[in-house]
Design a protein around this motif. Sequence first.
Motif, mmCIF file in Angstrom:
data_model
loop_
_atom_site.group_PDB
_atom_site.id
_atom_site.type_symbol
_atom_site.label_atom_id
_atom_site.label_comp_id
_atom_site.label_asym_id
_atom_site.label_seq_id
_atom_site.Cartn_x
_atom_site.Cartn_y
_atom_site.Cartn_z
ATOM 1 N N GLU A 29 -67.291 65.430 -78.933
ATOM 2 C CA GLU A 29 -66.547 64.237 -78.506
ATOM 3 C C GLU A 29 -65.615 63.764 -79.619
ATOM 4 N N HIS A 33 -61.440 63.567 -79.806
ATOM 5 C CA HIS A 33 -60.680 62.399 -80.275
ATOM 6 C C HIS A 33 -59.590 62.842 -81.254
ATOM 7 N N SER A 58 -58.013 56.495 -90.297
ATOM 8 C CA SER A 58 -58.292 55.489 -89.268
ATOM 9 C C SER A 58 -59.671 55.680 -88.648
ATOM 10 N N PHE A 59 -60.302 56.818 -88.923
ATOM 11 C CA PHE A 59 -61.608 57.073 -88.318
ATOM 12 C C PHE A 59 -62.756 56.447 -89.100
ATOM 13 N N ILE A 65 -70.207 56.651 -90.183
ATOM 14 C CA ILE A 65 -70.121 56.977 -88.751
ATOM 15 C C ILE A 65 -71.398 57.712 -88.319
ATOM 16 N N LEU A 68 -74.257 55.305 -87.933
ATOM 17 C CA LEU A 68 -74.164 54.509 -86.697
ATOM 18 C C LEU A 68 -74.510 55.367 -85.468
ATOM 19 N N LEU A 69 -74.050 56.615 -85.481
ATOM 20 C CA LEU A 69 -74.366 57.506 -84.355
ATOM 21 C C LEU A 69 -75.867 57.789 -84.302
ATOM 22 N N ALA A 72 -77.597 54.920 -82.795
ATOM 23 C CA ALA A 72 -77.385 54.815 -81.344
ATOM 24 C C ALA A 72 -78.308 55.762 -80.583
ATOM 25 N N GLY B 32 -63.186 57.754 -75.078
ATOM 26 C CA GLY B 32 -63.090 56.994 -76.321
ATOM 27 C C GLY B 32 -61.675 56.738 -76.806
ATOM 28 N N TYR B 33 -60.891 57.810 -76.917
ATOM 29 C CA TYR B 33 -59.548 57.657 -77.487
ATOM 30 C C TYR B 33 -58.684 56.752 -76.616
ATOM 31 N N ILE B 36 -59.663 53.108 -77.186
ATOM 32 C CA ILE B 36 -59.158 52.601 -78.472
ATOM 33 C C ILE B 36 -57.671 52.266 -78.357
ATOM 34 N N ARG B 50 -62.030 50.557 -86.975
ATOM 35 C CA ARG B 50 -62.268 51.854 -87.587
ATOM 36 C C ARG B 50 -62.585 52.705 -86.366
ATOM 37 N N GLU B 51 -61.698 53.623 -86.000
ATOM 38 C CA GLU B 51 -61.830 54.290 -84.700
ATOM 39 C C GLU B 51 -63.195 54.943 -84.506
ATOM 40 N N GLY B 52 -63.752 55.474 -85.614
ATOM 41 C CA GLY B 52 -65.038 56.149 -85.511
ATOM 42 C C GLY B 52 -66.154 55.251 -85.028
ATOM 43 N N THR B 53 -66.029 53.936 -85.236
ATOM 44 C CA THR B 53 -67.122 53.031 -84.855
ATOM 45 C C THR B 53 -67.200 52.833 -83.348
ATOM 46 N N TYR B 55 -67.262 55.216 -81.115
ATOM 47 C CA TYR B 55 -68.130 56.234 -80.509
ATOM 48 C C TYR B 55 -69.614 55.869 -80.608
ATOM 49 N N PRO B 56 -70.106 55.388 -81.759
ATOM 50 C CA PRO B 56 -71.490 54.915 -81.777
ATOM 51 C C PRO B 56 -71.713 53.777 -80.772
ATOM 52 N N LEU B 58 -70.119 53.330 -77.912
ATOM 53 C CA LEU B 58 -70.191 53.919 -76.569
ATOM 54 C C LEU B 58 -71.541 54.604 -76.350
#
Lengths: 322, 118
Positions: A29, A33, A58-59, A65, A68-69, A72, B32-33, B36, B50-53, B55-56, B58
Amino acid sequence: MRAEVDSYLSEVRSHLHLDPSLERRVIGELASHFEDKLSDLRAEGFGEGEAVREALASFGGARSIARLLYQAHSRGTWVETFLACQPHLLAAALFAAHRWHTPALLVLFSAAVIGIAVAGWARGRPAWVHTWAGFAFFPLLVLGWLGRGVLARAAAAVGAGVAIPAPAWQPAVLLALCAGGSFLLVRALRLAAKRDWVLAALLMLPQPVFGAWLLAVERYVSLGRDGAPLAAALQWDPAMARLCLLLAAASAVAIRAPSRLFKAAAILAAGVGAGSLIVKITSAEAGLWGLAVAALVSAGLLAAPALFAGRPRGPDAASWLR
Amino acid sequence: MADRQDYDADLLRGNTDSLLLFLINERGSSYGYELIREIGLRSRGYFRFREGTVYPALRKLEADGLVRGDWRRAAGGQERRYYVMTAKGRALMRRKLAMWKSFSSAMTLVLKPAAGQG
């Protein structure tokens, strides 16, 4: 430049500590992105290098990350928590009812834990199965420990060049069981630790307390004989039942807590605490040093799987982006 | 709209779920994208994740049974994970939106200068 994105995704994966198939889906996923993002940035006029740098910036940080994943996904359901607690609760029931020495119940308990552990292991190794796996190895370890005299006599006979004392099949079977059990235990620990050493520690959770209890039983009573010696062992049953409940509670926290730190802390605290307490309860002469040694050995047993931790990186990194 | 983030990040973090649930519900399904990008467009660049945040967030919504994710292949052959709303998610979104509207109205009322003091 795409190698930077692949490397970033591999770093996220190396900190995920999730089921391998779930990890692939999660990373897939994120890769999707990046494909969208890079495509949009190029359309806006960014050069390849600039686009990759902008997309990564920007990620956010790979470790945060991944954390956080993990949070989740790492929180098990109540059903999984219930399943993870069961072997500890069954053991607590055996001690509370003073029935741990009843052969039929022991065989039934052993068959149940081995059967459920094998079935769960074969079906994708969900987190709850590690508590069953921890108990599944116990009958083999006990058999090996109790039969060590037979093995020692056989080894001495072989060393002296004389015939193995009859019946000769006993040491052969014991050796095969011990070798097979040890191989399976190490393999299970390696597999569990490769995903997350906290799961391997969950597998090891019953070993310190049951190991110390078994040593105490062997030291103070003669196993298999009725009468006064058995009664001496039975006096520890209420304490063992309570310690099994403590292990069940720690297992529940390990399945339900969202943070790896809480999971590890619950397992270590319960394992070290229970391992030390049973030494204190079963051995009147155990002083402060004895307890310290018990705590250290317990901590060592629980933390040892961390030596197997470490995740392969690289070979599949090229496949994240098409 | 503001060029740089001039709000407390916790404020956005606390409302990320509401934003995601609202957009997924409105679009029927989304990935996701796209979410955002949509949040960026609608807020005219004010909300900067922060785009990565995302996904967690979701994945957490999915784990809680508020959305359901499934892989679909786009026309260009690219696979994306689309999220659709569940009944539980829709109910929570309505509650959160109602709560936000009441909160926002009350804030506006409190911050409005009292008559004769403006």
